[in-house]
Design a protein around this motif. Structure first.
Motif, PDB file in Angstrom:
ATOM      1  N   PHE A   1      36.976  25.154  31.026  1.00  0.00           N
ATOM      2  CA  PHE A   1      38.437  24.922  31.022  1.00  0.00           C
ATOM      3  C   PHE A   1      39.079  25.480  32.283  1.00  0.00           C
ATOM      4  N   LYS A   2      40.255  25.004  32.563  1.00  0.00           N
ATOM      5  CA  LYS A   2      41.064  25.518  33.655  1.00  0.00           C
ATOM      6  C   LYS A   2      41.445  26.968  33.349  1.00  0.00           C
ATOM      7  N   GLU A   3      41.612  27.743  34.399  1.00  0.00           N
ATOM      8  CA  GLU A   3      41.954  29.160  34.219  1.00  0.00           C
ATOM      9  C   GLU A   3      43.456  29.326  34.008  1.00  0.00           C
ATOM     10  N   LEU A   4      43.890  28.938  32.838  1.00  0.00           N
ATOM     11  CA  LEU A   4      45.321  29.041  32.531  1.00  0.00           C
ATOM     12  C   LEU A   4      45.515  29.818  31.235  1.00  0.00           C
ATOM     13  N   ASP A   5      46.729  30.320  31.067  1.00  0.00           N
ATOM     14  CA  ASP A   5      47.030  31.054  29.835  1.00  0.00           C
ATOM     15  C   ASP A   5      46.874  30.127  28.626  1.00  0.00           C
ATOM     16  N   ASN A   6      46.447  30.725  27.505  1.00  0.00           N
ATOM     17  CA  ASN A   6      46.243  29.911  26.302  1.00  0.00           C
ATOM     18  C   ASN A   6      47.489  29.124  25.897  1.00  0.00           C
ATOM     19  N   GLU A   7      48.634  29.740  26.087  1.00  0.00           N
ATOM     20  CA  GLU A   7      49.888  29.059  25.746  1.00  0.00           C
ATOM     21  C   GLU A   7      49.998  27.737  26.494  1.00  0.00           C
ATOM     22  N   ILE A   8      49.655  27.779  27.769  1.00  0.00           N
ATOM     23  CA  ILE A   8      49.759  26.572  28.591  1.00  0.00           C
ATOM     24  C   ILE A   8      48.690  25.563  28.209  1.00  0.00           C
TER      25      ILE A   8
ATOM     26  N   GLN B   1      40.565  31.567  20.401  1.00  0.00           N
ATOM     27  CA  GLN B   1      39.140  31.774  20.644  1.00  0.00           C
ATOM     28  C   GLN B   1      38.521  30.581  21.363  1.00  0.00           C
ATOM     29  N   LEU B   2      38.922  29.386  20.919  1.00  0.00           N
ATOM     30  CA  LEU B   2      38.429  28.169  21.559  1.00  0.00           C
ATOM     31  C   LEU B   2      38.729  28.181  23.059  1.00  0.00           C
ATOM     32  N   PHE B   3      39.975  28.462  23.376  1.00  0.00           N
ATOM     33  CA  PHE B   3      40.374  28.440  24.783  1.00  0.00           C
ATOM     34  C   PHE B   3      39.658  29.532  25.571  1.00  0.00           C
ATOM     35  N   GLU B   4      39.526  30.711  24.987  1.00  0.00           N
ATOM     36  CA  GLU B   4      38.861  31.821  25.680  1.00  0.00           C
ATOM     37  C   GLU B   4      37.417  31.453  26.010  1.00  0.00           C
ATOM     38  N   GLU B   5      36.752  30.918  25.016  1.00  0.00           N
ATOM     39  CA  GLU B   5      35.347  30.537  25.237  1.00  0.00           C
ATOM     40  C   GLU B   5      35.233  29.475  26.319  1.00  0.00           C
TER      41      GLU B   5
ATOM     42  N   ALA C   1      52.836  29.438  40.072  1.00  0.00           N
ATOM     43  CA  ALA C   1      51.441  28.986  40.130  1.00  0.00           C
ATOM     44  C   ALA C   1      51.094  28.200  38.870  1.00  0.00           C
ATOM     45  N   ASP C   2      51.549  28.736  37.712  1.00  0.00           N
ATOM     46  CA  ASP C   2      51.335  28.030  36.445  1.00  0.00           C
ATOM     47  C   ASP C   2      51.870  26.610  36.531  1.00  0.00           C
ATOM     48  N   LEU C   3      53.057  26.531  37.119  1.00  0.00           N
ATOM     49  CA  LEU C   3      53.736  25.241  37.210  1.00  0.00           C
ATOM     50  C   LEU C   3      52.865  24.216  37.929  1.00  0.00           C
ATOM     51  N   GLU C   4      52.363  24.647  39.092  1.00  0.00           N
ATOM     52  CA  GLU C   4      51.526  23.729  39.883  1.00  0.00           C
ATOM     53  C   GLU C   4      50.289  23.310  39.097  1.00  0.00           C
ATOM     54  N   SER C   5      49.685  24.275  38.425  1.00  0.00           N
ATOM     55  CA  SER C   5      48.494  23.968  37.632  1.00  0.00           C
ATOM     56  C   SER C   5      48.822  23.012  36.496  1.00  0.00           C
TER      57      SER C   5
ATOM     58  N   LEU D   1      40.387  20.347  31.132  1.00  0.00           N
ATOM     59  CA  LEU D   1      39.060  20.450  31.737  1.00  0.00           C
ATOM     60  C   LEU D   1      39.134  20.785  33.219  1.00  0.00           C
ATOM     61  N   GLN D   2      38.222  21.637  33.642  1.00  0.00           N
ATOM     62  CA  GLN D   2      38.057  21.929  35.082  1.00  0.00           C
ATOM     63  C   GLN D   2      37.420  20.702  35.722  1.00  0.00           C
ATOM     64  N   HIS D   3      38.097  20.096  36.686  1.00  0.00           N
ATOM     65  CA  HIS D   3      37.514  18.873  37.280  1.00  0.00           C
ATOM     66  C   HIS D   3      36.844  19.163  38.617  1.00  0.00           C
TER      67      HIS D   3
END
Lengths: 202, 202, 202, 202
Positions: free
Chosen positions: A153-160, A142-146, B186-190, A200-202
């Motif tokens: 946050f960066k648009e990455l899968d929660n696992e990552i 939930q934290l990551f989704e929010e 793509a995940d990798l690069e991110s 974090l999205q920079h």
DNA sequence: AATGAATGAGCGTTCATTCAT
DNA sequence: AATGAATGAACGCTCATTCAT
């Protein structure tokens, strides 16, 4: 939503007293003697039951270890979500979770995780197992989704995201406990900030 | 300075053929059956030698595992420093190392590291061991030192910087290999970028 | 005082059937193959139990041999004192003991002593062990003390008197059994007389 | 006739240097580590030869031990007959032999006999072996024959006379060395006299 | 349901013996 | 003749598992 309650443990009261004692004994011995050093006889003695009794509750040694893994996993999920509520700011939630992991791995009441024995426990590879884990770490998800939803946050899968930020806490704690490297309080704050920077999205 | 050469392996040709075969067999079995699933008899059979022969090259099972640990560690150090030269820009060096770790863990020729069994190999706790490791990862240390010197990286100990950035590569690779989560290109690069963000002075 | 009763064996009925069988098997094999020719597996097979069962009753091989030593020692002490009463004349008591030893070593039911393997059984060196032995051979001591008190025997320590007179019986029996030298009935009588002469005040 | 000469050792010079070294190494190790504690590898190392070399001189381990037994036996026979000449009075000869045995078992240069390891050496049971022993202890036999001829000794077989008198020396020495019982100088004299009494015609 | 004695396959390790050099 | 690396059967011992009670 309120502070996370130990709902994951509601199955525990259903668990027979003997079964619980066996699991606890196993955890204690695992922490004390490591994976190599425990036998079913030792577990039985520590738990105060007969050897054969273990086999009433667990199919075999592997099953005992599997179930212990699950047992600890739910404990971990519970601990991670401690003192978290949905209305806390994202960064505070993150910081709390990060420290929850650190404290859990660092404190005495979770001796198993400290020693890195937990990772070695045999895991069931099945799909249900994965779903269970998913559910357990709902708060993390939930934290990551929010965070992603509000563009923080960066648009990455929660696992990552998890690997990039929270795994760092566990990894550092492991080194700290092993004596490989002693982490100071200042280090800790910096590490939390750096983990935050990572997602974090920079 | 030139591209890192495999000087750490110069001792390998001196190693007897049998000893190398035993180490390789152990590595393979460790990857296949895990730490608790291998016996000296299995190692002997896999290596194509008699049980007793193992004890010509290794004092006991612990020594075999210790030496395997060292052996792999030097392999890892070598692999990490591959294609790195001192005149490369910092970020390129970082990216190369990150990918070196990823590839090593991801390729077939290092099956042990893939499974996370490596971490659990018994390690010698002595001081020399620590010095050796320090020396092996000199390239990594140099990267972090340079980054801190020019104000690019956070002012943290190399151990912590390593956990924040490079450990992420190994951790992600482990999940990728285990099938827990499939990482795309793509995940990798991110992930590389995020790891870089983690140690960067913001 | 009455004929010596087998009070030393009162602990035997308490001994589990399996433990007794293991001890008997060990004794038999020791007599047959000697000290160096027996393995725990052989003992287990001979006793009709599983290998692991031995370790339920004995700590390790050494303990098994120790306990066998004690077991046989108490048997020997018992046998030596058989048919002895305090009101028998000294020479008759001596003759009876001498023959008790001879018969025991010569009969089939004490195969171990025959072969001289008994002496080589590992012994506990502790003080209690020595006291126990002293107590077991009380009858022998009493004989020598009385003999010295009435001026019949030489004024020597019981240990020496024992070597001079009774040890001869065991030694001769050993040679007889080993086939080194066949002892006739007449020889026997002469040997008893000579043993008596050895300790007599002349 | 003259003082007994080491004629039994005339075969020794013929013995290869390596063979002698192997036998000596075996004796030394046997005394130091006991029967259990020696391996062919240890013997080879102590003797300064390769493992395989032992098998040029000895058929197998049993043969090595057999030959060591013979080797020591001839040493013992030699030692017993030391300082004995045919014109010495019987009792003086007896006393000398008795003390020869005592000293041999008691001194440091015959470490093997001290420890009771000698008796455990595997012996060949064949007829020739017996003849050899007979020949080796010719001096002992001669003593008993002369004693019987002049009516001094009891009319018993030499084997029995030996057990009654000389075996006592070895037996006492064994106890002395083992620490079971400490024999004083006065004890020694009494024991010699008592051994003499045992075989004397009264 | 619970026990714990009994099992025996399998462990890590040793070592008498062989054989290519 | 001499070597010593290699062998593999056998060792003492452990322990996951079973089953009669």
């Amino acid at each position: 939503m309120n502070i996370h309650s130990p709902s994951l443990f509601t199955k525990l009261p259903v668990m027979s007293d003997k079964k619980k004692r066996i699991l606890q004994a196993t955890e204690k011995l695992l922490a004390e003697y490591g994976f190599h050093g425990i036998s079913m006889q030792m577990v039985a003695k520590e738990a105060g039951v007969a050897t054969g009794t273990i086999y009433r509750y667990f199919e075999d040694k592997d099953d005992l270890l599997h179930q212990l893994h699950d047992h600890i996993l739910s404990y971990v999920a519970h601990k991670i979500s401690q003192n978290i509520s949905d209305d806390m700011p994202l960064q505070q939630r993150f910081r709390t979770m990060w420290l929850n992991i650190w404290n859990m791995a660092t404190e005495d009441d979770a001796p198993l995780i400290n020693r890195g024995q937990f990772e070695n426990l045999p895991r069931r590879k099945c799909h249900e197992q994965r779903l269970l884990e998913k559910k357990m770490f709902a708060q993390v998800d939930q934290l990551f989704e929010e965070g992603k939803a509000c563009g923080l946050f960066k648009e990455l899968d929660n696992e990552i995201l998890s690997v990039l930020s929270l795994e760092t806490s566990a990894c550092l704690a492991r080194k700290h406990i092993n004596g490989v490297y002693k982490v100071s309080d200042a280090d800790l704050e910096s590490a939390i900030q750096a983990s935050w920077d990572a997602i974090l999205q920079h």
